[in-house]
Design a protein around this motif. Structure first.
Motif, PDB file in Angstrom:
ATOM      1  N   ASN A 276       0.417  -0.711   0.050  1.00  0.00           N
ATOM      2  CA  ASN A 276      -0.046   0.262   0.123  1.00  0.00           C
ATOM      3  C   ASN A 276       1.102   1.043   0.481  1.00  0.00           C
ATOM      4  OD1 ASN A 276      -2.177  -1.958  -0.089  1.00  0.00           O
ATOM      5  ND2 ASN A 276      -2.043  -1.535   2.192  1.00  0.00           N
ATOM      6  N   MET A 277       2.296   0.999  -0.312  1.00  0.00           N
ATOM      7  CA  MET A 277       2.777   2.389  -0.021  1.00  0.00           C
ATOM      8  C   MET A 277       3.814   2.598  -1.063  1.00  0.00           C
ATOM      9  SD  MET A 277       3.825   1.948   4.544  1.00  0.00           S
ATOM     10  CE  MET A 277       3.975   3.685   4.228  1.00  0.00           C
ATOM     11  N   SER A 278       3.275   1.757  -2.113  1.00  0.00           N
ATOM     12  CA  SER A 278       3.924   2.496  -3.430  1.00  0.00           C
ATOM     13  C   SER A 278       5.114   3.267  -3.648  1.00  0.00           C
ATOM     14  CB  SER A 278       3.319   1.277  -4.652  1.00  0.00           C
ATOM     15  OG  SER A 278       1.685   2.022  -4.863  1.00  0.00           O
ATOM     16  N   SER A 279       4.252   4.186  -3.057  1.00  0.00           N
ATOM     17  CA  SER A 279       4.498   5.940  -3.781  1.00  0.00           C
ATOM     18  C   SER A 279       6.060   6.317  -2.895  1.00  0.00           C
ATOM     19  CB  SER A 279       3.932   6.906  -3.402  1.00  0.00           C
ATOM     20  OG  SER A 279       2.417   6.400  -4.399  1.00  0.00           O
ATOM     21  N   LEU A 280       6.448   5.141  -2.208  1.00  0.00           N
ATOM     22  CA  LEU A 280       7.266   5.549  -1.015  1.00  0.00           C
ATOM     23  C   LEU A 280       8.715   6.021  -2.047  1.00  0.00           C
ATOM     24  CD1 LEU A 280       7.936   3.194   2.336  1.00  0.00           C
ATOM     25  CD2 LEU A 280       7.767   5.413   1.416  1.00  0.00           C
ATOM     26  N   GLN A 299       9.652  -5.448  -3.558  1.00  0.00           N
ATOM     27  CA  GLN A 299       9.726  -5.120  -4.796  1.00  0.00           C
ATOM     28  C   GLN A 299       8.450  -4.549  -5.352  1.00  0.00           C
ATOM     29  OE1 GLN A 299       8.255  -9.688  -5.748  1.00  0.00           O
ATOM     30  NE2 GLN A 299      10.491  -9.882  -5.028  1.00  0.00           N
ATOM     31  N   SER A 300       7.338  -4.178  -4.262  1.00  0.00           N
ATOM     32  CA  SER A 300       6.313  -2.990  -4.819  1.00  0.00           C
ATOM     33  C   SER A 300       6.671  -1.648  -4.854  1.00  0.00           C
ATOM     34  CB  SER A 300       5.270  -2.999  -3.821  1.00  0.00           C
ATOM     35  OG  SER A 300       4.493  -4.514  -4.133  1.00  0.00           O
ATOM     36  N   LEU A 301       8.567  -1.113  -4.292  1.00  0.00           N
ATOM     37  CA  LEU A 301       8.368   0.321  -4.162  1.00  0.00           C
ATOM     38  C   LEU A 301       9.592   0.179  -5.277  1.00  0.00           C
ATOM     39  CD1 LEU A 301       9.679  -0.002  -0.087  1.00  0.00           C
ATOM     40  CD2 LEU A 301       7.478   0.284  -1.362  1.00  0.00           C
ATOM     41  N   LEU A 325      14.171  -6.030  -3.532  1.00  0.00           N
ATOM     42  CA  LEU A 325      14.308  -5.146  -4.263  1.00  0.00           C
ATOM     43  C   LEU A 325      12.924  -5.511  -5.873  1.00  0.00           C
ATOM     44  CD1 LEU A 325      17.594  -3.208  -3.145  1.00  0.00           C
ATOM     45  CD2 LEU A 325      15.294  -2.947  -2.453  1.00  0.00           C
ATOM     46  N   CYS A 326      12.948  -3.876  -5.756  1.00  0.00           N
ATOM     47  CA  CYS A 326      11.761  -3.662  -7.430  1.00  0.00           C
ATOM     48  C   CYS A 326      13.027  -4.378  -8.435  1.00  0.00           C
ATOM     49  CB  CYS A 326      11.480  -2.621  -6.762  1.00  0.00           C
ATOM     50  SG  CYS A 326      10.661  -2.148  -8.964  1.00  0.00           S
ATOM     51  N   SER A 327      12.606  -5.075  -9.409  1.00  0.00           N
ATOM     52  CA  SER A 327      13.013  -5.297 -10.630  1.00  0.00           C
ATOM     53  C   SER A 327      13.399  -4.089 -11.101  1.00  0.00           C
ATOM     54  CB  SER A 327      12.233  -6.254 -11.736  1.00  0.00           C
ATOM     55  OG  SER A 327      11.253  -5.841 -11.845  1.00  0.00           O
ATOM     56  N   GLU A 328      12.578  -2.961 -11.045  1.00  0.00           N
ATOM     57  CA  GLU A 328      13.298  -1.991 -12.255  1.00  0.00           C
ATOM     58  C   GLU A 328      12.979  -0.509 -11.024  1.00  0.00           C
ATOM     59  OE1 GLU A 328       8.655  -0.944 -13.717  1.00  0.00           O
ATOM     60  OE2 GLU A 328       8.553  -2.488 -14.457  1.00  0.00           O
TER      61      GLU A 328
END
Length: 921
Positions: A276-280, A299-301, A325-328
């Motif tokens: 729910n904190m993908s904007s961090l 992975q969502s960050l 960590l996020c793949s992007e």
């Protein structure tokens, strides 16, 4: 957060200035408001004349910090924030905020931040309903935050942070500040606030909230879905509180970009709830007790730019962290994982973080080899911290890095054995920390081309050899403070001329030789720390020390200097530590009476003579360590030394001092009070790397002390040592009873003097004593029983005195061997082999009365007589009976008759008794 606040303030200021400039009918300030400002000024302390333009006869609209509305003349902006706040020393205003300020009813912006204002915030500030900007940050304000601030419904920015003595019992008044976008209550005591989130959820436009170091424990989450109320919150900083759980945070805001929960009490593992904190963009969780590894929800960050998980207890392999960590996540700029328990090798896919600027993995358990592949795509890397990991750098000599580092900190790794050649291309370096790296060759010539930009250089604890260049290039103009450490190497030759901007210089424990005349050619006005100890430097010290007016630490110990100590030492008014020990200085003590900041003075192991000057005790009231041992001091101990209330170590041993021990030593508070505050004797260094102030570390002072019969060097633990050593002098008289008041003293050595009299009976009151040496004196009397009370005592010497009587029988005193007590002919009892007379009496006299009197008649002849008497008596009777048959018959017949008679008499006695009992019946 300060940047955002500052931009908002600038926007407000520019808007009103533009509106005012457009009006041609400029009016002067309102007289009543001018008078209010003068009343306000009267309650301020303005040592630097910051308000010198505030004069009654002039228009207040042109006063410094005052802005008026050109159409009305009302004061609308008051900005008394001091100039140059990035400097260490800034001119500031003091005093109280007078309520006359509340007469400025048209005030829109009030900024009194970064001053030294004290007292309470006036209640009437809540009447300034036009205020949109209120900044009282970084002052010394105290008391409760007035609830009247809740009346400021137009307020957009409220900053009361960094006032450590402000407090609030509730925050209901905050809920009415409906236009607030920025709130900073950092360092305000909010420990009594029951519900913090509810008032904050009513601030529908708030974007930035800072509640750092507010003594918060946990939020009350009874209420409503927070995620719907905090729909504008971008930044939430809760650093330095007592939160133990992180899970409550996941429902605060979907748009949050900055979350700081560092320096809390977060425990266990990082919860898996960051979807729910993908904007961090920035997540700071350092300085907690987090365990485990990064959860998969990271992975969502994909917007994450800064991740700081340092100073926790995280474990696992670094490769696992990269997978979670996020793949992007190629936009990560600051990745901090230092001071954890991570292990494994550094994965090659670290190079995927092409925008990485800072990588901090120091103080973990990483191992293996680092080669060019790890850095191939890190063209933006500027800060690299890999200290204290068993990592080895295997980089080819012709490798040209794709990055330009500003900071390389790689102590206790393995960059050696040759000097790392790839550093040749790092011409933007400002901090280079490569101590303890096994580098064993010379400095390459190209290295000195890098030094003009190095604010911090540490190559200590290697095996570097050879000479330094005669003159090291001057520093770049932007470098104002320099810390250079060449200590613990094999460098030799003369000392070069160092850059005049240098702040800290250590070349100790090398093989430098010759004089130190190179230091007198330039004006080292910034030099605060100079350590030349443990070299082969020699010659007389020239009288040029007056140029080092900022010098705090001077260490010239263990060299070959000789001659008199220069008088210009007495001009070093900033000096705190002087080490001149282990040289060949002669002459009398120079006057250091003006060096009132001295905390440590070690002139031991020289040939200094004359009396110990009285000004030591009269002027040097900050003294903690005074070491003058092994010199040629004469005369008596000045009573003024009793004024040194902070002194913890007093070593005057191995001199020619005479007279009595001063009775007043009990005045030394540091030795008579176990709760006395014992601060470390250390020097902290810092400097700017770019625009950031870096702490380069602290240098703890050291001293060699005689402790428990051995000379030892103490550093970090020096602050805890308490000792008096007056041994090897010619002191006489008795041990003062007043010395037993020194209950914080851990070591007392009065040996090898001419002391007489008794050991004080209440010496057992010195409860912290670990080492006591009274040997080689003329002390008499018995050993006090109270000595048995010293439970920490592990070293005791009472030998070679005139002590008498029995050694106290306590377990404590009998743990010492006989050597502790030898040389006292009248002492007796264990552990000595000599028994005490009373012990002998107790052993024999308690068993057989008069045995000692009879023992004198017992001899060898006595035992012969007994043997002959037995032989003659036995065979004189038994032999006759064997040889003479008639005698033998008569002898045994006699015994038979006796037995018969006894038998008949027994039967008659029984019969009579029976008849008597029958008559009675």
């Amino acid at each position: 957060m300060f940047t955002c606040r500052f931009y908002l303030f600038c926007l407000v200021t520019i808007l009103y200035i533009c509106l005012c400039v457009g009006n041609s009918n400029i009016k002067k300030c309102v007289e009543a408001e001018k008078n209010a400002l003068l009343k306000f000024k009267a309650k301020l302390i303005d040592k630097n004349d910051l308000l010198s333009s505030w004069k009654g006869q002039e228009d207040c609209c042109i006063w410094k910090g005052v802005t008026c509305d050109n159409s009305t003349g009302h004061v609308i902006l008051l900005d008394l924030r001091p100039p140059n706040i990035n400097l260490d020393i800034i001119p500031q205003l003091g005093g109280n905020i007078d309520s006359s300020l509340c007469e400025l009813q048209n005030l829109i912006s009030l900024d009194l931040s970064f001053n030294q204002l004290e007292g309470k915030i006036p209640q009437c500030i809540g009447s300034l309903v036009q205020l949109t900007y209120l900044d009282l940050d970084n002052n010394g304000l105290v008391g409760a935050i007035p609830h009247s601030l809740g009346n400021l419904s137009n307020l957009q920015i409220l900053d009361l942070g960094n006032n450590e003595f402000l407090f609030a019992n509730h925050l209901e008044w905050v809920s009415t500040l409906s236009n607030l976008t920025y709130l900073d209550l950092s360092y305000t005591n909010l420990s009594q606030v029951v519900d913090i989130l509810s008032p904050l959820t009513k601030l529908h436009f708030v974007e930035y909230v800072e509640l750092d170091f507010c003594e918060l424990h946990q939020f009350n989450l009874k209420s409503t879905p927070l995620i719907k109320s905090f729909n504008s919150l971008l930044s939430f900083s809760l650093r330095g509180n007592y939160f133990s759980s992180l899970s409550w945070m996941f429902n605060v805001s979907k748009v949050i970009t900055h979350l700081d929960l560092s320096s809390n009490s977060l425990q266990q593992s990082i919860p898996d709830g960051f979807k729910n904190m993908s904007s961090l963009e920035c997540l700071l969780l350092s300085n907690n007790k987090l365990q485990g590894s990064i959860p998969k929800s990271f992975q969502s960050l994909c917007q994450l730019i800064t991740l700081d998980l340092s100073y926790n207890k995280l474990s696992g392999q670094f490769s696992d962290y990269m997978q979670h960590l996020c793949s992007e996540g190629h936009d990560i700029i600051n990745l901090k994982l230092s001071d954890n328990q991570l292990n494994g090798t550094l994965p090659y896919n670290i190079g995927q973080l092409s925008k990485l600027q800072s990588l901090s993995i120091h103080s973990n358990k990483f191992s293996g080899i680092i080669n060019e592949s790890h850095f191939s795509n890190l063209s933006n890397l500027r800060y690299l911290y890999v200290d204290k990991n068993p990592l080895s750098f295997n980089l080819s000599s012709n490798w040209i890095p794709p990055f330009q580092l500003s900071v390389l900190s790689a102590s206790s790794c393995n960059l050696g054995p040759k000097f790392p050649l790839w550093l040749k291309h790092q011409w933007k370096l400002m901090l280079l920390q490569i101590s303890n790296n096994g580098i064993s060759n010379y400095f390459p010539e190209w290295f000195w081309d890098l030094t003009p930009g190095l604010a911090y250089l540490n190559v200590s604890h290697n095996k570097l050899s050879g000479a330094l260049p005669k003159s090291i290039p001057s520093m770049k103009p932007r470098i104002s403070e320099i810390t250079w450490d060449f200590s613990f190497n094999n460098l030799s030759g003369p000392l070069p001329s160092f850059p005049p901007q240098i702040t800290l210089l250590s070349v100790s424990n090398n093989m430098f030789s010759g004089s130190i005349s190179s230091l007198c050619g330039s004006s080292y006005q910034n030099l605060a720390y100079l350590d030349l100890s443990n070299n082969s430097l020699s010659g007389r010290l020239l009288d040029y020390w007056g140029q080092f007016q900022n010098l705090q630490v001077l260490n010239l110990a263990t060299n070959n200097f000789f001659g008199r100590i220069p008088d210009s030492f007495g001009t070093l008014q900033s000096i705190e530590t002087i080490h001149l020990n282990n040289n060949n200085f002669t002459g009398e003590f120079p006057s250091l009476a003006n060096c009132s900041n001295l905390k440590l003075m070690d002139f031991g192991d020289n040939n200094i003579e004359g009396a110990i000057p009285t000004w030591v005790g009269e002027n040097l009231h900050q003294m903690i360590i005074l070491r003058l041992r092994s010199n040629k001091f004469q005369g008596s101990i000045p009573k003024s030394l009793c004024n040194l209330s902070h002194v913890q170590v007093l070593d005057l041993s191995n001199n020619n001092i005479i007279g009595n021990i001063p009775q007043c030593l009990d005045h030394v508070t540091a030795l008579s009070n176990t709760t006395f505050s014992r601060e470390p004797i250390s020097y902290e260094t810092h400097g700017y790397i770019g625009f950031e102030d870096y702490n380069f570390g602290s240098f703890s002072d050291k001293a060699i002390l005689a402790w428990k019969g051995e000379n030892r060097e103490y550093g970090k633990n020096l602050r805890f040592l308490t000792a008096i050593d007056l041994s090897c002098n010619q002191l006489n008289g008795q041990i003062p009873q007043s010395m037993t008041i020194l209950i914080a003293l851990a070591s007392l050595n009065l040996s090898s003097n001419n002391l007489t009299g008794f050991i004080p009976n209440n010496i057992g009151h010195m409860e912290m004593l670990e080492s006591l040496d009274l040997s080689k004196n003329y002390l008499s009397g018995t050993i006090p029983e109270s000595l048995s009370n010293l439970s920490f005592l592990s070293y005791l010497q009472l030998s070679f005195n005139s002590l008498s009587g029995k050694i106290p029988s306590s377990t404590q005193l009998r743990t010492f061997d006989a050597y502790t007590y030898i040389g006292n002919p009248k002492l007796c009892g264990p552990p000595l082999s000599k028994d005490c007379p009373e012990d002998i009496n107790n052993t024999y006299g308690n068993d057989v009365e008069g045995e000692d009197d009879d023992n004198g008649f017992i001899s060898f002849g006595f035992y012969i007589s007994i043997g002959l008497g037995f032989f003659i008596g036995f065979w004189g009777v038994c032999g006759t009976l064997i040889l003479k048959t008639s005698w033998r018959y008569a002898y045994f017949q006699f015994f038979n008759n006796v037995c018969d008679w006894i038998y008949v008499q027994l039967l008659l006695f029984i019969a009579r008794m029976k008849r008597r009992f029958q008559v009675q019946d």
